[in-house]
Design a protein around this motif. Sequence first.
Motif, PDB file in Angstrom:
ATOM      1  N   ARG A  13      64.422   9.570  78.578  1.00 14.35           N
ATOM      2  CA  ARG A  13      64.371   8.804  77.684  1.00 14.35           C
ATOM      3  C   ARG A  13      64.108   9.934  76.232  1.00 14.35           C
ATOM      4  NH1 ARG A  13      62.632   3.568  79.329  1.00 14.35           N
ATOM      5  NH2 ARG A  13      63.980   3.357  81.244  1.00 14.35           N
ATOM      6  N   PHE A  14      63.418  10.832  76.399  1.00 15.13           N
ATOM      7  CA  PHE A  14      63.234  11.852  75.348  1.00 15.13           C
ATOM      8  C   PHE A  14      64.871  12.141  75.033  1.00 15.13           C
ATOM      9  CE2 PHE A  14      58.906  13.841  75.926  1.00 15.13           C
ATOM     10  CZ  PHE A  14      58.082  12.341  75.606  1.00 15.13           C
ATOM     11  N   TYR A  43      49.128  13.623  83.396  1.00 18.00           N
ATOM     12  CA  TYR A  43      50.033  14.477  83.609  1.00 18.00           C
ATOM     13  C   TYR A  43      49.521  15.780  83.421  1.00 18.00           C
ATOM     14  CZ  TYR A  43      53.232  10.594  84.096  1.00 18.00           C
ATOM     15  OH  TYR A  43      53.871   9.427  84.623  1.00 18.00           O
ATOM     16  N   ILE A  89      49.261  11.941  75.021  1.00 15.08           N
ATOM     17  CA  ILE A  89      48.770  10.851  75.679  1.00 15.08           C
ATOM     18  C   ILE A  89      49.169  10.960  77.407  1.00 15.08           C
ATOM     19  CG2 ILE A  89      49.680   8.387  76.208  1.00 15.08           C
ATOM     20  CD1 ILE A  89      47.642   8.524  74.019  1.00 15.08           C
ATOM     21  N   LEU A  90      50.421  11.417  77.542  1.00 15.55           N
ATOM     22  CA  LEU A  90      50.831  11.783  78.899  1.00 15.55           C
ATOM     23  C   LEU A  90      49.693  12.620  79.660  1.00 15.55           C
ATOM     24  CD1 LEU A  90      54.607  12.500  78.616  1.00 15.55           C
ATOM     25  CD2 LEU A  90      53.408  10.518  80.048  1.00 15.55           C
ATOM     26  N   ARG A  91      49.106  13.738  78.782  1.00 19.14           N
ATOM     27  CA  ARG A  91      48.236  14.523  79.283  1.00 19.14           C
ATOM     28  C   ARG A  91      46.745  13.974  79.526  1.00 19.14           C
ATOM     29  NH1 ARG A  91      46.978  18.176  80.880  1.00 19.14           N
ATOM     30  NH2 ARG A  91      46.371  19.855  79.934  1.00 19.14           N
ATOM     31  N   PHE A 149      49.816   4.438  70.958  1.00 16.84           N
ATOM     32  CA  PHE A 149      50.205   5.467  71.420  1.00 16.84           C
ATOM     33  C   PHE A 149      51.050   5.107  72.445  1.00 16.84           C
ATOM     34  CE2 PHE A 149      46.928   8.501  69.831  1.00 16.84           C
ATOM     35  CZ  PHE A 149      47.495   8.556  68.396  1.00 16.84           C
ATOM     36  N   THR A 207      42.284  17.066  85.141  1.00 19.25           N
ATOM     37  CA  THR A 207      43.627  16.351  85.047  1.00 19.25           C
ATOM     38  C   THR A 207      43.597  14.878  86.074  1.00 19.25           C
ATOM     39  OG1 THR A 207      44.566  17.982  83.956  1.00 19.25           O
ATOM     40  CG2 THR A 207      45.976  16.397  84.615  1.00 19.25           C
ATOM     41  N   ASP A 254      53.770  19.282  84.654  1.00 17.20           N
ATOM     42  CA  ASP A 254      54.673  18.090  84.421  1.00 17.20           C
ATOM     43  C   ASP A 254      55.345  18.115  83.281  1.00 17.20           C
ATOM     44  OD1 ASP A 254      54.019  16.590  86.822  1.00 17.20           O
ATOM     45  OD2 ASP A 254      52.049  15.965  85.946  1.00 17.20           O
ATOM     46  N   ARG A 290      47.914  -0.251  80.324  1.00 13.68           N
ATOM     47  CA  ARG A 290      48.192   1.041  81.106  1.00 13.68           C
ATOM     48  C   ARG A 290      46.910   1.744  81.459  1.00 13.68           C
ATOM     49  NH1 ARG A 290      50.403   4.859  76.633  1.00 13.68           N
ATOM     50  NH2 ARG A 290      48.269   4.811  75.745  1.00 13.68           N
ATOM     51  N   ARG A 311      57.151  14.741  69.448  1.00 12.76           N
ATOM     52  CA  ARG A 311      56.558  14.179  70.564  1.00 12.76           C
ATOM     53  C   ARG A 311      55.264  14.512  70.649  1.00 12.76           C
ATOM     54  NH1 ARG A 311      59.346   9.517  72.648  1.00 12.76           N
ATOM     55  NH2 ARG A 311      61.502   9.760  71.565  1.00 12.76           N
ATOM     56  N   ARG A 349      41.125  12.148  85.342  1.00 14.60           N
ATOM     57  CA  ARG A 349      41.644  11.333  84.158  1.00 14.60           C
ATOM     58  C   ARG A 349      42.608  10.225  84.843  1.00 14.60           C
ATOM     59  NH1 ARG A 349      41.754  16.287  80.897  1.00 14.60           N
ATOM     60  NH2 ARG A 349      43.999  16.100  81.012  1.00 14.60           N
ATOM     61  N   GLU A 377      53.041  11.451  72.035  1.00 10.09           N
ATOM     62  CA  GLU A 377      53.343  11.153  73.528  1.00 10.09           C
ATOM     63  C   GLU A 377      53.008  12.124  74.446  1.00 10.09           C
ATOM     64  OE1 GLU A 377      55.355  10.745  70.805  1.00 10.09           O
ATOM     65  OE2 GLU A 377      56.014   8.748  70.988  1.00 10.09           O
ATOM     66  N   ARG A 408      52.898   6.170  88.350  1.00 11.94           N
ATOM     67  CA  ARG A 408      53.935   7.112  88.646  1.00 11.94           C
ATOM     68  C   ARG A 408      53.409   8.565  89.151  1.00 11.94           C
ATOM     69  NH1 ARG A 408      58.806   5.242  88.501  1.00 11.94           N
ATOM     70  NH2 ARG A 408      59.288   3.588  86.922  1.00 11.94           N
ATOM     71  N   LYS A 409      52.396   8.792  88.180  1.00  9.89           N
ATOM     72  CA  LYS A 409      51.545  10.196  88.396  1.00  9.89           C
ATOM     73  C   LYS A 409      50.707  10.200  89.499  1.00  9.89           C
ATOM     74  CE  LYS A 409      50.137  14.065  87.544  1.00  9.89           C
ATOM     75  NZ  LYS A 409      51.079  15.337  88.209  1.00  9.89           N
ATOM     76  N   MET A 451      54.772   4.923  74.722  1.00 13.28           N
ATOM     77  CA  MET A 451      56.198   5.637  74.769  1.00 13.28           C
ATOM     78  C   MET A 451      57.076   4.455  74.050  1.00 13.28           C
ATOM     79  SD  MET A 451      56.112   8.368  76.131  1.00 13.28           S
ATOM     80  CE  MET A 451      55.277   9.305  77.056  1.00 13.28           C
ATOM     81  N   ALA A 474      66.710   9.798  72.914  1.00 17.93           N
ATOM     82  CA  ALA A 474      66.164   9.430  71.481  1.00 17.93           C
ATOM     83  C   ALA A 474      66.851  10.611  70.424  1.00 17.93           C
ATOM     84  CB  ALA A 474      64.750   9.515  71.571  1.00 17.93           C
ATOM     85  N   GLU A 500      60.236   4.213  73.460  1.00 20.79           N
ATOM     86  CA  GLU A 500      61.484   3.836  74.354  1.00 20.79           C
ATOM     87  C   GLU A 500      61.382   3.418  75.590  1.00 20.79           C
ATOM     88  OE1 GLU A 500      60.732   7.230  73.541  1.00 20.79           O
ATOM     89  OE2 GLU A 500      61.754   7.750  71.751  1.00 20.79           O
ATOM     90  N   PHE A 501      60.151   3.099  76.139  1.00 17.16           N
ATOM     91  CA  PHE A 501      59.771   2.606  77.431  1.00 17.16           C
ATOM     92  C   PHE A 501      59.538   1.021  77.102  1.00 17.16           C
ATOM     93  CE2 PHE A 501      59.091   5.952  80.766  1.00 17.16           C
ATOM     94  CZ  PHE A 501      59.600   7.006  79.938  1.00 17.16           C
ATOM     95  N   GLN A 511      62.474  10.423  84.477  1.00 16.71           N
ATOM     96  CA  GLN A 511      62.673   9.183  83.657  1.00 16.71           C
ATOM     97  C   GLN A 511      62.253   9.436  82.119  1.00 16.71           C
ATOM     98  OE1 GLN A 511      59.965   5.974  84.063  1.00 16.71           O
ATOM     99  NE2 GLN A 511      61.584   4.190  84.294  1.00 16.71           N
ATOM    100  N   ILE A 512      61.099  10.297  82.043  1.00 20.00           N
ATOM    101  CA  ILE A 512      60.488  10.439  80.662  1.00 20.00           C
ATOM    102  C   ILE A 512      61.564  11.427  80.013  1.00 20.00           C
ATOM    103  CG2 ILE A 512      58.647  11.680  79.666  1.00 20.00           C
ATOM    104  CD1 ILE A 512      56.761  10.755  81.925  1.00 20.00           C
ATOM    105  N   PHE A 563      43.216   3.939  72.750  1.00 18.11           N
ATOM    106  CA  PHE A 563      42.985   4.303  71.416  1.00 18.11           C
ATOM    107  C   PHE A 563      43.262   3.570  70.327  1.00 18.11           C
ATOM    108  CE2 PHE A 563      44.406   7.707  74.371  1.00 18.11           C
ATOM    109  CZ  PHE A 563      43.302   8.626  74.232  1.00 18.11           C
ATOM    110  N   LYS A 567      60.698  12.317  90.102  1.00 13.10           N
ATOM    111  CA  LYS A 567      61.406  11.283  89.662  1.00 13.10           C
ATOM    112  C   LYS A 567      60.706  10.728  88.373  1.00 13.10           C
ATOM    113  CE  LYS A 567      63.045   6.916  91.043  1.00 13.10           C
ATOM    114  NZ  LYS A 567      62.828   5.695  91.729  1.00 13.10           N
ATOM    115  N   ARG A 568      59.407  10.898  88.395  1.00  9.42           N
ATOM    116  CA  ARG A 568      58.698  10.173  87.327  1.00  9.42           C
ATOM    117  C   ARG A 568      58.834  10.881  86.011  1.00  9.42           C
ATOM    118  NH1 ARG A 568      54.483  12.858  90.527  1.00  9.42           N
ATOM    119  NH2 ARG A 568      53.861  14.799  89.421  1.00  9.42           N
TER     120      ARG A 568
END
Lengths: 416, 232
Positions: free
Chosen positions: A10-11, A320, A314-316, B104, B89, A324, B166, A308, B92, A311, B120-121, B106, A14, B108-109, A6-7, B100, A2-3
Amino acid sequence: MKRNFQIAIRFLLAKKRAMLMTLAGIVFGVAFFIVTQAQTHGFEELFIRTVLGTNGALRVQDKFQNAITSLMAESGDQTEGFKVPLKEGRTYIAGIAHPRSLKDSVEKFGSVSGVSEVLAGRASVSSGFRTEKTEVLGIRLIDHLSVTDLASQIRYGNLSGYGEEPKGILIGSRLAGRLQADIGDTLFLEQSGAKRRYRLAGIFETGVGQFDLARVFIHLGEARLLFNKPFGSSYLQVSLFEPEKAPQVAQHLEETLQHDVDSWQEREKTWLEVFRVLRFSSGLTMASIIVIAGLGMFNTLAMIVMERQREIAILRSIGYTPGDIVSIFLQQGLIVLLVGTLLGWILALSMTYGVSSLPIHIRGVFSTDSFVVKWSLWHYIWASLISALVILLASYLPARKAARIDPGKVIRRMGG
Amino acid sequence: MTDTAHEKNCVVLRAENLHRWLGEDENRVHALKGVSLSLEAGKVHAVVGPSGCGKSTLLYLLGLLDRPDEGDIWLLGKHMTKASEARRTPVRNEHLGFVFQFHFLMPEFTAAENIMLPMRKLNRLTEIQMKERADQILQEVGLEDKGQRLAYHLSGGEQQRVAVGRALANDPGLILADEPTGNLDQQNSDSIFSLLCRLAGEKKQAVLIVTHNLDLARQCDHTFSLVDGNLT
């Protein structure tokens, strides 16, 4: 899941315009694929129905002897195991000498639903207007109705009139047109100088041009008199409960009865091949639209990966996993695929329905006055499988690239 | 170091003799030359130094985004240097927070959704609990009324506050901030710095700020100076 969804959404949003183009490609690709398959399959089935309804599933004809197998049996050499009789080694005896007993034997096969004895020959048919060459088929009406769609092929007159009239004759619609013959008219059949008189009881239309132009039916007894053949017949026309199994049944009958047996698939091999190629080529052409949509998907996702990177990095960095990231991009593909396929199905349903009511006049190979379509879930499944394969492949490649992004390097480069 | 010893000293992260070469062949640079440091819970640490001295390189090593060519890193008593990416991972995600220079986020969020990303993760809270926690964090960073605003509709200072939020999402033991005020005006810069200091005190988190702003560094509990790859 689900998480990541959502991403993914949104991607996706866009890049609305690019995604809508891809979506449109899938919708039209899926819809056109289904509609063309429905049409080609529909016409193919109509052709098969026409063939089965006119000439039956099997034709049992000339008796044969296997000269080569006979020799092998005489040599007594069992080690060679040469059991399959070769058609090249056969000696044929034209026609069926004992049709009654052969018919009884054929009827004993469980897969056989009907057998009709036919005495065929050439003759000239003439009305007061003109004379034409014809193929005369002597039949027993009741038997023949069990192996053909003759009852539904009658356009003028009726079969009961023909059945009650010993000198009745049924002729094809195009032949009737040429002879300018109407129901109740007198027609003459002439063969080897002998001329016999008949009353036109019915005009049939099979849709197959050559039959409607040259084929006439008379009672079997009359045919014996016309061709001066008091015994025997030309062939047995056989219908089956499962016509698609005709080749296997034919082989079985042939081995058992020692008569040449042709299946409808063997007789109509060329036309069936034409339909198969037509279906394949139309499917291939329509699938290419889906492939182009897939290229669009690949292009859009590759752009998203490029744009992206920050982004994704950042997720990593916040935990993530590469899995993911792959999932985020595959889900984008999956969303477009599901929505596109569903809309494609809806469009296909309405287009197929629309096409089926379009008027078209076809005579020659079969007879129809509107487009023929075949409603088959398999067309929808195939269209979905092709689009799934293309879109998931187109999504996986950028997804894999995105998953390989080194977050440290990207953040450093972006001046994190 | 054992877990017991780590608890006694409240050391969240310890690095020893870190070396890192960057670039290849003739462009190869020895960016870090045997750097050792310890970061304590509840304290704000600063690494200062001129541009290109290796500050960010050190931060990426400590944040498990990069690997040292030599040396060792222990995070919460666990040796992480040779840990696989699959092990680093989730560490982290749970134990580290990043801020940063450029936020950075998102774009659109919403602010709240950006803060909820690490939660969520981690997947330990329900959707409602995550929303409640995001609201609480937004309140802590002074953006309680802007949770539903899209990130790109926020000002630079507000975006950086969301980025701090965040970083706090999973209540990590260590927050690593790379020039967090470098892109902000004086007022916002002071505000973000105060926020980090306050949170470190309140939540007993270790904070490491990499900066070239000496005034800011002086206000930290510990300041390390990095010059030409050597930490003093």
